[in-house]
Design a protein around this motif. Structure first.
Motif, short mmCIF file in Angstrom:
data_model
loop_
_atom_site.label_atom_id
_atom_site.label_comp_id
_atom_site.label_asym_id
_atom_site.label_seq_id
_atom_site.Cartn_x
_atom_site.Cartn_y
_atom_site.Cartn_z
N PRO A 165 0.81 -1.23 0.00
CA PRO A 165 0.00 0.00 0.00
C PRO A 165 0.84 1.28 0.00
O PRO A 165 1.97 1.31 0.50
CB PRO A 165 -0.80 -0.10 1.30
N ILE A 166 0.26 2.31 -0.56
CA ILE A 166 0.91 3.62 -0.58
C ILE A 166 0.45 4.44 0.62
O ILE A 166 1.20 5.22 1.19
CB ILE A 166 0.61 4.31 -1.93
N ILE A 167 -0.79 4.21 1.04
CA ILE A 167 -1.28 4.86 2.26
C ILE A 167 -1.15 3.85 3.40
O ILE A 167 -1.65 2.73 3.28
CB ILE A 167 -2.75 5.27 2.10
N THR A 168 -0.47 4.22 4.46
CA THR A 168 -0.27 3.28 5.57
C THR A 168 -0.50 3.97 6.91
O THR A 168 -0.52 5.20 7.00
CB THR A 168 1.15 2.68 5.60
N GLY A 169 -0.64 3.14 7.95
CA GLY A 169 -0.81 3.67 9.30
C GLY A 169 0.43 3.47 10.15
O GLY A 169 0.44 3.74 11.33
N SER A 170 1.52 2.97 9.50
CA SER A 170 2.73 2.70 10.29
C SER A 170 3.92 3.45 9.70
O SER A 170 3.89 3.89 8.56
CB SER A 170 3.02 1.21 10.30
N ASP A 171 4.97 3.57 10.49
CA ASP A 171 6.20 4.21 10.03
C ASP A 171 7.26 3.13 9.98
O ASP A 171 7.93 2.84 10.97
CB ASP A 171 6.60 5.32 11.00
N ALA A 172 7.42 2.53 8.79
CA ALA A 172 8.28 1.35 8.65
C ALA A 172 9.71 1.61 9.13
O ALA A 172 10.32 0.77 9.75
CB ALA A 172 8.29 0.89 7.20
N GLU A 173 10.23 2.77 8.82
CA GLU A 173 11.62 3.05 9.17
C GLU A 173 11.76 3.67 10.55
O GLU A 173 12.86 3.85 11.05
CB GLU A 173 12.25 3.95 8.11
N GLY A 174 10.62 4.05 11.16
CA GLY A 174 10.66 4.63 12.50
C GLY A 174 11.39 5.96 12.55
O GLY A 174 11.88 6.38 13.59
N ALA A 175 11.48 6.64 11.41
CA ALA A 175 12.24 7.89 11.38
C ALA A 175 11.33 9.12 11.49
O ALA A 175 11.80 10.25 11.61
CB ALA A 175 13.08 7.96 10.12
N ALA A 380 17.28 0.58 11.88
CA ALA A 380 15.85 0.42 12.13
C ALA A 380 15.57 -0.76 13.07
O ALA A 380 16.39 -1.67 13.21
CB ALA A 380 15.11 0.21 10.81
N PHE A 381 14.38 -0.73 13.69
CA PHE A 381 14.02 -1.69 14.74
C PHE A 381 13.91 -3.13 14.27
O PHE A 381 14.04 -4.07 15.05
CB PHE A 381 12.68 -1.27 15.37
N TYR A 382 13.67 -3.33 12.95
CA TYR A 382 13.36 -4.68 12.46
C TYR A 382 14.59 -5.52 12.12
O TYR A 382 14.47 -6.66 11.69
CB TYR A 382 12.46 -4.57 11.22
N MET A 383 15.80 -4.95 12.27
CA MET A 383 16.98 -5.70 11.84
C MET A 383 17.38 -6.76 12.87
O MET A 383 17.23 -6.56 14.07
CB MET A 383 18.13 -4.73 11.59
N LYS A 384 17.89 -7.87 12.39
CA LYS A 384 18.20 -9.01 13.27
C LYS A 384 19.36 -8.66 14.22
O LYS A 384 20.43 -8.24 13.80
CB LYS A 384 18.55 -10.25 12.46
N GLN A 385 19.09 -8.85 15.50
CA GLN A 385 20.10 -8.54 16.51
C GLN A 385 21.16 -9.65 16.55
O GLN A 385 20.84 -10.82 16.50
CB GLN A 385 19.42 -8.39 17.87
N SER A 386 22.41 -9.22 16.64
CA SER A 386 23.51 -10.20 16.68
C SER A 386 23.78 -10.63 18.11
O SER A 386 23.32 -9.99 19.06
CB SER A 386 24.78 -9.57 16.09
N GLU A 387 24.57 -11.71 18.23
CA GLU A 387 24.82 -12.25 19.57
C GLU A 387 25.68 -11.32 20.42
O GLU A 387 25.66 -11.40 21.65
CB GLU A 387 25.46 -13.64 19.47
N ASP A 388 26.45 -10.43 19.78
CA ASP A 388 27.31 -9.51 20.56
C ASP A 388 26.48 -8.49 21.35
O ASP A 388 27.02 -7.75 22.18
CB ASP A 388 28.31 -8.80 19.64
N GLY A 389 25.17 -8.43 21.08
CA GLY A 389 24.32 -7.51 21.83
C GLY A 389 24.48 -6.05 21.41
O GLY A 389 23.82 -5.17 21.96
N LYS A 390 25.36 -5.76 20.46
CA LYS A 390 25.60 -4.37 20.06
C LYS A 390 25.22 -4.09 18.60
O LYS A 390 24.83 -2.98 18.27
CB LYS A 390 27.09 -4.04 20.21
#
Ligand code: 4AD
Ligand code: MG
Length: 481
Positions: A165-175, A380-390
């Motif tokens: 969709p072009i009209i959305t209710g979310s902010d995918a990038e959180g910016a 962005a929030f959706y990226m896979k977190q690594s084991e190093d925690g950083k």
């Protein structure tokens, strides 16, 4: 096709010049680029945009009335009847004219595009007419070819084109850089008891905006169809008046189930090399023209700022050489040890500026670079977190003269981790509950990326400003045309 079928159906200049069928009768339609008149003969160069090449119409004395000839100026639209004859000029054939119909005149006192060099700034103000210049004709033909190649690549590799969709209710990038979509009265919007705008009364019953990315919905598709891509308009209300940013741009976003970061990099590299090669193979005339333009432009620059490679060489180089792959951390080390003084300091944890990206690509490695494993807090929030925690399993592809051309990552597929990260960065659960839910029902590793279409066109055409590779650019304070 035999000779006279030219008259049975419309024929365009590209075909006439390529086939060069001597003695056939033709009707050429197009816009006048130049007119040159001598005592006994008039030469009119005509272009219809199907090719960078003009066809020359030769009008011998008395072939066409003086009245008609007097109405023909640069920019006019003509229908020219005549016979194809051998030419001494740049092309194999030219038209020996028997009749001309002026379809549309162009007053030479008023028509702004004259046969001389206009600045790109000037032509941006004439965006309705600039496609009639050699440079913009070439750019928009290449833009088309690249769009076509994108669909071809994905189709040939078993991806499905998903319309997000072009009209959305979310902010995918959180910016938070979104354009609001509303039908509420701007002067007297309905208010809630505590004085805020009451969006429950808005068209969609909630706050909505133009999308900044189709990724979140794209992921839903990948977790059902395995391999999808989106290719659509994207909107960002960031106030960046740079030569690399548009408020409305087109983005290509593949998303693939069962891919990890490594697979994601392989796909991005193969995809970019395919697209550049497609342009080299299919847009030779236009690229040759732009290569000469690029060389001319480089000559104007101080020696140390000049590109070491010409445009065509640069494109071939990208196709023939592997991209350099390294982590963000390794890149920061290189930058900290660099002799060059940067305007913005670099330290682990800071976001890289375009001067840093370009140093890595243009000075240090001298080839495209893929940086991976960025600090979590700058991504962005959706990226896979690594084991190093950083760090997170992010990747940016950096290109010479452009900087970031692709941004992507492996995605977080763990429900708790994803939900907590969204909470941490302040994304309301009710705006992405459906996205989170895919991690509860049949979650799987997956990865994808976004390619900025105009940045790709910028690279392939060798142009310097992103406003010049989209027909009608949208930038701060500018939505003319
Ligand atoms: O890095 P970005 O913000 O990534 C995303 O939007 C992800 N959702 C993509 C994904 O993983 N599916 O943007 C992706 C690319 C950038 O690398 C850049 O090429 C282009 O989009 N881009 C812009 N192009 C023109 N004008 C702008 N304002 C742009 N912002 C990003
Ligand atoms: Mg990015």
């Amino acid at each position: 096709m035999n000779i006279n079928t030219y008259l049975m159906s419309k024929v365009y200049i590209k075909q006439i010049l390529e086939e060069a069928r001597l003695d056939s009768e033709v009707v050429v339609r197009g816009w006048v680029r130049t007119k040159r008149q001598s005592k006994n003969v008039t030469f009119i160069n005509i272009n219809d945009g199907t090719t960078i090449h003009n066809i020359q119409a030769v009008v011998e004395a008395d072939a066409v009335s003086e009245d008609i000839l007097a109405r023909i100026h640069t920019g006019a639209c003509l229908e020219v009847y005549g016979k194809l004859i051998a030419s001494m000029g740049n092309q194999k054939v030219e038209v020996q004219v028997s009749k001309i119909v002026v379809l549309g005149e162009a007053d030479p006192e008023k028509y702004p595009i004259q046969p001389k060099k206009h600045s790109f700034e000037f032509l941006r103000e004439k965006a309705h007419l600039r496609p009639r210049t050699n440079t913009f004709g070439a750019i928009f033909r290449i833009r088309h070819a690249l769009a076509f190649a994108i669909h071809k690549y994905f189709n040939d590799h078993g991806f499905f084109y998903l319309h997000t969709p072009i009209i959305t209710g979310s902010d995918a990038e959180g910016a938070g850089e979104m354009f609001r979509v509303t039908t509420l009265d701007p002067v007297h919007p309905p208010k809630t008891e505590d004085g805020k705008v009451d969006y429950t009364q808005d068209f969609f019953g909630k706050e909505t905006n133009l999308t900044v990315s189709g990724q979140l919905e794209g992921e839903l598709g990948a977790m059902a169809l395995s391999k999808i891509y989106t290719f659509g308009p994207t909107f960002r209300a960031e106030n960046s008046n740079t030569s690399r940013h548009l408020a409305e741009f087109w983005m290509i976003e593949p998303e693939v189930a069962f891919n990890d970061l490594q697979d994601n990099m392989d796909l991005a590299e193969d995809f970019l090399q395919y697209l550049v090669k497609y342009a080299l193979d299919n847009c030779a005339d236009d690229l040759q023209f732009l290569d000469a333009r690029f060389a001319e432009e480089e000559k104007q620059k101080p020696t140390q700022e000049r590109s070491e490679l010409g445009l065509l060489d640069k494109l071939k180089f990208v196709v023939e050489n592997n991209f350099e792959r390294l982590t963000y951390t390794a890149a920061v080390d290189i930058l900290k040890n660099a002799k060059k003084k940067f305007q913005y300091p670099v330290d682990w944890g800071t976001d890289l500026q375009s001067e840093h990206e370009r140093y890595l690509v243009e000075k240090h490695f001298k080839k495209p670079v893929i940086l991976t494993d960025y600090p979590a807090h700058i991504k962005a929030f959706y990226m896979k977190q690594s084991e190093d925690g950083k760090t997170v399993r992010a990747m940016d592809v950096l290109f010479p003269g452009i900087g970031e051309i692709i941004g992507g990552s492996q995605r977080e597929d763990d429900y708790e981790k994803l939900k907590n990260r969204a909470l941490e960065v302040g994304i309301p659960e009710e705006s992405i509950w459906w996205y989170l839910e895919t991690r509860q029902f049949g979650s799987c590793p997956h990865a994808g990326f976004g390619l900025g279409f105009e940045r790709l066109v910028l690279f392939v055409t060798g142009m310097g400003n992103i406003r010049d590779v989209i027909p009608f650019p949208r930038t701060p304070k500018n939505a003319e045309f």
